[in-house]
Design a protein around this motif. Structure first.
Motif, PDB file in Angstrom:
ATOM      1  N   ARG A  47       0.833  -1.206   0.000  1.00 56.58           N
ATOM      2  CA  ARG A  47       0.000   0.000   0.000  1.00 56.58           C
ATOM      3  C   ARG A  47       0.870   1.258   0.000  1.00 56.58           C
ATOM      4  O   ARG A  47       0.568   2.249  -0.668  1.00 56.58           O
ATOM      5  N   ALA A  48       1.978   1.208   0.729  1.00 55.25           N
ATOM      6  CA  ALA A  48       2.872   2.373   0.788  1.00 55.25           C
ATOM      7  C   ALA A  48       3.589   2.594  -0.534  1.00 55.25           C
ATOM      8  O   ALA A  48       3.632   3.712  -1.051  1.00 55.25           O
ATOM      9  N   ILE A  49       4.148   1.534  -1.129  1.00 51.51           N
ATOM     10  CA  ILE A  49       4.946   1.739  -2.340  1.00 51.51           C
ATOM     11  C   ILE A  49       4.064   1.995  -3.559  1.00 51.51           C
ATOM     12  O   ILE A  49       4.522   2.585  -4.544  1.00 51.51           O
ATOM     13  N   ALA A  50       2.785   1.578  -3.492  1.00 50.95           N
ATOM     14  CA  ALA A  50       1.866   1.869  -4.594  1.00 50.95           C
ATOM     15  C   ALA A  50       1.679   3.370  -4.775  1.00 50.95           C
ATOM     16  O   ALA A  50       1.353   3.844  -5.870  1.00 50.95           O
ATOM     17  N   MET A  51       1.891   4.122  -3.712  1.00 51.07           N
ATOM     18  CA  MET A  51       1.769   5.584  -3.788  1.00 51.07           C
ATOM     19  C   MET A  51       2.942   6.231  -4.521  1.00 51.07           C
ATOM     20  O   MET A  51       2.905   7.420  -4.817  1.00 51.07           O
ATOM     21  N   GLU A  52       3.985   5.427  -4.799  1.00 51.54           N
ATOM     22  CA  GLU A  52       5.211   5.932  -5.416  1.00 51.54           C
ATOM     23  C   GLU A  52       5.689   7.207  -4.712  1.00 51.54           C
ATOM     24  O   GLU A  52       5.874   8.267  -5.319  1.00 51.54           O
ATOM     25  N   PRO A  53       5.912   7.103  -3.388  1.00 52.33           N
ATOM     26  CA  PRO A  53       6.261   8.305  -2.616  1.00 52.33           C
ATOM     27  C   PRO A  53       7.699   8.734  -2.854  1.00 52.33           C
ATOM     28  O   PRO A  53       8.559   7.926  -3.200  1.00 52.33           O
ATOM     29  N   GLU A  54       7.945  10.023  -2.654  1.00 56.94           N
ATOM     30  CA  GLU A  54       9.323  10.504  -2.680  1.00 56.94           C
ATOM     31  C   GLU A  54      10.096   9.940  -1.487  1.00 56.94           C
ATOM     32  O   GLU A  54      11.284   9.655  -1.581  1.00 56.94           O
ATOM     33  N   VAL A  55       9.375   9.804  -0.372  1.00 52.21           N
ATOM     34  CA  VAL A  55      10.000   9.362   0.873  1.00 52.21           C
ATOM     35  C   VAL A  55       9.160   8.249   1.481  1.00 52.21           C
ATOM     36  O   VAL A  55       7.928   8.362   1.558  1.00 52.21           O
ATOM     37  N   LEU A  56       9.829   7.187   1.907  1.00 47.22           N
ATOM     38  CA  LEU A  56       9.164   6.066   2.571  1.00 47.22           C
ATOM     39  C   LEU A  56       9.675   5.983   4.006  1.00 47.22           C
ATOM     40  O   LEU A  56      10.887   5.882   4.241  1.00 47.22           O
ATOM     41  N   LEU A  57       8.758   6.044   4.960  1.00 48.42           N
ATOM     42  CA  LEU A  57       9.100   5.996   6.379  1.00 48.42           C
ATOM     43  C   LEU A  57       8.554   4.705   6.968  1.00 48.42           C
ATOM     44  O   LEU A  57       7.373   4.382   6.792  1.00 48.42           O
ATOM     45  N   MET A  58       9.405   3.978   7.696  1.00 49.60           N
ATOM     46  CA  MET A  58       9.019   2.658   8.216  1.00 49.60           C
ATOM     47  C   MET A  58       9.346   2.587   9.700  1.00 49.60           C
ATOM     48  O   MET A  58      10.503   2.755  10.099  1.00 49.60           O
ATOM     49  N   ASP A  59       8.319   2.333  10.519  1.00 53.60           N
ATOM     50  CA  ASP A  59       8.467   2.307  11.978  1.00 53.60           C
ATOM     51  C   ASP A  59       8.368   0.883  12.497  1.00 53.60           C
ATOM     52  O   ASP A  59       7.281   0.352  12.693  1.00 53.60           O
ATOM     53  N   GLU A  60       9.526   0.228  12.672  1.00 51.75           N
ATOM     54  CA  GLU A  60       9.620  -1.142  13.173  1.00 51.75           C
ATOM     55  C   GLU A  60       8.617  -2.072  12.485  1.00 51.75           C
ATOM     56  O   GLU A  60       7.835  -2.759  13.148  1.00 51.75           O
ATOM     57  N   PRO A  61       8.632  -2.151  11.154  1.00 50.43           N
ATOM     58  CA  PRO A  61       7.600  -2.906  10.449  1.00 50.43           C
ATOM     59  C   PRO A  61       7.674  -4.415  10.624  1.00 50.43           C
ATOM     60  O   PRO A  61       6.714  -5.119  10.309  1.00 50.43           O
ATOM     61  N   LEU A  62       8.808  -4.937  11.119  1.00 52.47           N
ATOM     62  CA  LEU A  62       8.960  -6.387  11.219  1.00 52.47           C
ATOM     63  C   LEU A  62       8.876  -6.906  12.649  1.00 52.47           C
ATOM     64  O   LEU A  62       8.981  -8.109  12.873  1.00 52.47           O
ATOM     65  N   SER A  63       8.674  -6.028  13.602  1.00 50.18           N
ATOM     66  CA  SER A  63       8.802  -6.433  15.006  1.00 50.18           C
ATOM     67  C   SER A  63       7.694  -7.386  15.457  1.00 50.18           C
ATOM     68  O   SER A  63       7.866  -8.103  16.438  1.00 50.18           O
ATOM     69  N   ASN A  64       6.547  -7.419  14.762  1.00 47.63           N
ATOM     70  CA  ASN A  64       5.463  -8.315  15.160  1.00 47.63           C
ATOM     71  C   ASN A  64       5.535  -9.688  14.498  1.00 47.63           C
ATOM     72  O   ASN A  64       4.667 -10.532  14.723  1.00 47.63           O
TER      73      ASN A  64
END
Length: 366
Positions: free
Chosen positions: A146-163
């Motif tokens: 969902r995030a990369i589909a937006m083709e953002p200039e900046v991608l911010l990720m907050d501990e996405p693998l911790s769960n």
């Protein structure tokens, strides 16, 4: 342009300085890791970039735009949170398409973006399912898609693998590294897991109490930590720290370790340590940079130790060794077959020793 530039960022909660005068530049297309223990300010700094936190002082730039007072929706960013944050009543397709539909994108373009993102994350066969019908790892892939589909200039990720469980984290680390290399977004990734940081990032910013203590490439930080905290936080097992005293001997300098012997200080380090003669210092060395000999009586720079614990780990054995009044961790090959309570000789690889001031705990010469 998608460079991120932070200029003297401050964020204070009541009397707590969550972010304390932080300046940082993340180059276009770079994968930057914010690493540190809980409460160090890394997530607050990430949310400041996103505009989810109102900073108390400083400026945030994305490219040539000062976005300090710009709302999150206008910063051309996408964010992936620790929780999966997927909508349970929507299909996987609709979850990925959500942000695109909010931007009122044309239907055909939405379909193309969603299918492309799903293919990158290997979830193209799940598009008609609901989140309850897929695994936790797949739900995390949906959030990233969902995030990369937006083709953002900046991608911010907050501990996405911790769960995720341990094996799935290893798989997703590799997937994310490949993916982010392909899409080329400028990425800031928050984690407390130093293995994630070492294996994924182009550079790491190690944080503590709202400040960046050290910024650099993963191996540079691993090999030459700026202080005792960084050396102890990076690496598994952490860097060993041993108390020593610098003395002159035969025209050179030696470091004596009480109850274990002494070792010569090489010329490259002797100049830095000249002002510490007669004073205590702290020697830092990684477990894999200690050579073990079963001949404890060997001379020269061989230190004497006693094996307390042997942990067979398959690829290597991890020893806990008493060295004088202290204990260190040492990695050895399994066929060395060292036994508990055995007396051994230890030789430190000089090129991998860090010398720290005993009072400030900072690396001497850095």
């Amino acid at each position: 342009m998608s460079e991120i530039r932070l200029e003297r960022i401050h964020k204070i909660y009541k009397e707590t300085r969550a972010v304390d005068d932080v300046s940082l530049t993340v180059s276009e297309g770079e994968f930057m890791i914010l690493l540190g223990p809980s409460g160090c300010g890394k997530t607050t700094l990430l949310r400041s970039i996103a505009g989810l936190e109102e900073i108390d002082a400083g400026r945030v730039w994305i490219g040539d735009r000062n976005v300090t007072d710009v709302p999150p929706r206008n910063r051309k960013i996408a964010m992936v949170f620790q929780s999966y944050a997927v909508f349970p009543h929507m299909t996987v397709f609709e979850n990925i398409a959500f942000g695109l539909r909010m931007q009122k994108m044309e239907k055909g373009a939405v379909t193309k973006r969603v299918e492309s993102a799903a293919e990158l994350l290997h979830i193209e066969n799940l598009l008609q399912r609901h989140p309850s019908q897929v695994s936790g790892g797949q739900r995390q892939r949906i959030a990233v898609a969902r995030a990369i589909a937006m083709e953002p200039e900046v991608l911010l990720m907050d501990e996405p693998l911790s769960n995720l469980d341990a094996l799935l984290r290893i798989e997703m680390r590799a997937e994310l590294k490949r993916l982010l290399s392909e899409i080329g977004s400028t990425t800031v990734y928050v984690t407390h897991d130093q293995v994630e940081a070492m294996s994924m990032g182009d550079r790491i910013a190690v944080m503590r109490t709202g400040k960046i203590l050290q910024l650099g490439k993963p191996l540079d930080i691993y090999r030459t930590p700026v202080d005792k905290f960084v050396g102890g936080f990076i690496g598994n097992p952490p860097m060993n720290f041993v108390s020593a005293t610098v003395d002159r001997s035969d025209g050179g300098l030696r470091a004596g370790i009480e109850g274990a012997g002494s070792l010569a200080i090489h010329a490259d380090d002797a100049e830095k340590l000249a002002g510490h003669v007669g004073k205590p210092v702290t020697l830092g060395i990684r477990a894999e940079n200690v050579d073990v000999s079963r001949d404890a009586e060997n001379s020269g720079d061989m230190l004497k130790g006693s094996v307390l614990v042997v942990e067979p780990l398959g690829s290597h054995d991890l020893l806990t060794v008493r060295l004088g009044n202290e204990q260190i961790k040492v990695a050895t090959r399994p066929d060395l077959a060292v036994r508990m309570d055995e007396e051994v000789g230890l030789r430190f690889e000089h090129d991998y020793i860090s010398w720290l001031d005993a009072d400030s705990e900072r690396t001497i010469g850095m």
